[in-house]
Design a protein around this motif. Sequence first.
Motif, PDB file in Angstrom:
ATOM      1  N   UNK A 216      -7.675 -20.640 -36.963  1.00  0.00           N
ATOM      2  CA  UNK A 216      -7.459 -19.413 -36.205  1.00  0.00           C
ATOM      3  C   UNK A 216      -7.448 -19.672 -34.704  1.00  0.00           C
ATOM      4  N   UNK A 217      -8.410 -20.457 -34.228  1.00  0.00           N
ATOM      5  CA  UNK A 217      -8.471 -20.758 -32.797  1.00  0.00           C
ATOM      6  C   UNK A 217      -7.241 -21.567 -32.379  1.00  0.00           C
ATOM      7  N   UNK A 218      -6.877 -22.546 -33.177  1.00  0.00           N
ATOM      8  CA  UNK A 218      -5.690 -23.358 -32.880  1.00  0.00           C
ATOM      9  C   UNK A 218      -4.428 -22.501 -32.884  1.00  0.00           C
ATOM     10  N   UNK A 219      -4.334 -21.578 -33.827  1.00  0.00           N
ATOM     11  CA  UNK A 219      -3.176 -20.685 -33.876  1.00  0.00           C
ATOM     12  C   UNK A 219      -3.076 -19.855 -32.597  1.00  0.00           C
ATOM     13  N   UNK A 220      -4.212 -19.430 -32.070  1.00  0.00           N
ATOM     14  CA  UNK A 220      -4.201 -18.673 -30.827  1.00  0.00           C
ATOM     15  C   UNK A 220      -3.676 -19.480 -29.661  1.00  0.00           C
ATOM     16  N   UNK A 221      -4.136 -20.712 -29.542  1.00  0.00           N
ATOM     17  CA  UNK A 221      -3.698 -21.574 -28.439  1.00  0.00           C
ATOM     18  C   UNK A 221      -2.217 -21.916 -28.584  1.00  0.00           C
ATOM     19  N   UNK A 222      -1.794 -22.245 -29.793  1.00  0.00           N
ATOM     20  CA  UNK A 222      -0.390 -22.603 -30.025  1.00  0.00           C
ATOM     21  C   UNK A 222       0.515 -21.395 -29.813  1.00  0.00           C
ATOM     22  N   UNK A 223       0.106 -20.236 -30.304  1.00  0.00           N
ATOM     23  CA  UNK A 223       0.903 -19.020 -30.103  1.00  0.00           C
ATOM     24  C   UNK A 223       1.037 -18.708 -28.621  1.00  0.00           C
ATOM     25  N   UNK A 224      -0.030 -18.887 -27.873  1.00  0.00           N
ATOM     26  CA  UNK A 224       0.019 -18.648 -26.430  1.00  0.00           C
ATOM     27  C   UNK A 224       1.046 -19.567 -25.782  1.00  0.00           C
ATOM     28  N   UNK A 225       1.016 -20.836 -26.130  1.00  0.00           N
ATOM     29  CA  UNK A 225       1.948 -21.788 -25.535  1.00  0.00           C
ATOM     30  C   UNK A 225       3.392 -21.480 -25.920  1.00  0.00           C
ATOM     31  N   UNK A 226       3.610 -21.102 -27.181  1.00  0.00           N
ATOM     32  CA  UNK A 226       4.972 -20.846 -27.652  1.00  0.00           C
ATOM     33  C   UNK A 226       5.534 -19.513 -27.166  1.00  0.00           C
ATOM     34  N   UNK A 227       4.685 -18.518 -26.990  1.00  0.00           N
ATOM     35  CA  UNK A 227       5.156 -17.170 -26.670  1.00  0.00           C
ATOM     36  C   UNK A 227       4.991 -16.782 -25.204  1.00  0.00           C
ATOM     37  N   UNK A 228       4.487 -17.671 -24.385  1.00  0.00           N
ATOM     38  CA  UNK A 228       4.213 -17.353 -22.981  1.00  0.00           C
ATOM     39  C   UNK A 228       5.463 -16.875 -22.255  1.00  0.00           C
ATOM     40  N   UNK A 229       6.564 -17.564 -22.431  1.00  0.00           N
ATOM     41  CA  UNK A 229       7.789 -17.160 -21.729  1.00  0.00           C
ATOM     42  C   UNK A 229       8.505 -16.013 -22.419  1.00  0.00           C
ATOM     43  N   UNK A 230       8.202 -15.751 -23.682  1.00  0.00           N
ATOM     44  CA  UNK A 230       8.848 -14.660 -24.414  1.00  0.00           C
ATOM     45  C   UNK A 230       8.105 -13.341 -24.224  1.00  0.00           C
ATOM     46  N   UNK A 231       6.798 -13.349 -24.450  1.00  0.00           N
ATOM     47  CA  UNK A 231       5.991 -12.131 -24.337  1.00  0.00           C
ATOM     48  C   UNK A 231       5.437 -11.911 -22.937  1.00  0.00           C
ATOM     49  N   UNK A 232       5.415 -12.950 -22.136  1.00  0.00           N
ATOM     50  CA  UNK A 232       4.788 -12.850 -20.825  1.00  0.00           C
ATOM     51  C   UNK A 232       3.325 -13.268 -20.893  1.00  0.00           C
ATOM     52  N   UNK A 233       2.764 -13.535 -19.739  1.00  0.00           N
ATOM     53  CA  UNK A 233       1.397 -14.042 -19.628  1.00  0.00           C
ATOM     54  C   UNK A 233       0.383 -13.092 -20.261  1.00  0.00           C
ATOM     55  N   UNK A 234       0.448 -11.826 -19.904  1.00  0.00           N
ATOM     56  CA  UNK A 234      -0.574 -10.871 -20.329  1.00  0.00           C
ATOM     57  C   UNK A 234      -0.624 -10.719 -21.845  1.00  0.00           C
ATOM     58  N   UNK A 235       0.512 -10.477 -22.476  1.00  0.00           N
ATOM     59  CA  UNK A 235       0.509 -10.257 -23.922  1.00  0.00           C
ATOM     60  C   UNK A 235       0.220 -11.539 -24.698  1.00  0.00           C
TER      61      UNK A 235
END
Length: 168
Positions: free
Chosen positions: A87-106
């Motif tokens: 779960x923690x790894x999924x959070x970090x990976x999702x953040x890295x993958x979605x940063x430019x798509x969802x934006x920093x905040x989301x």
Amino acid sequence: MSTPVVSRPQVWMGAGCVVLALLMMWGAQFISSEAGYGGVGPNFLPWAVAAGLLVCGGLLLWQALHGGYQHMPEPPEAPADWHATAWVSAGVIANALLLTTLGFTLSCALCFVLAVRGLRLSEGKAAGGLRQTLTDVVTGLLIAAPVYWLFSKLLSINLPGLTQTGWL
């Protein structure tokens, strides 16, 4: 005089920190050094973190080669909690993958929600139902939004946003 006992895992830990610091230094050289607010450029923090990591890694490596980590308690016999780690790894990976798509905040709020779920599981608590998940989303947004605003508005550091307004 006896030869100190060398623990291979401790040596690997210290060497890994040194290698990671060197990789961070290599990557930091490609970040612009143009001074911004307060005369500090965007490459300052990566260099500072890499230098600190290099010092810590060097000290860990030296200590591992000279008798091991002193006065370290024995680790508990608890098995690794791979479900919580996932779960923690999924959070970090999702953040890295979605940063430019969802934006920093989301993307940071999503990282918070997934990581908190994993941390709860690691403590043996329930992961959380709908109400807890909504509370985690709101908390993640309340943490990430001011950070985004601080960096983008006050420090003039460009972070990816969802909109062009600069507020989300």
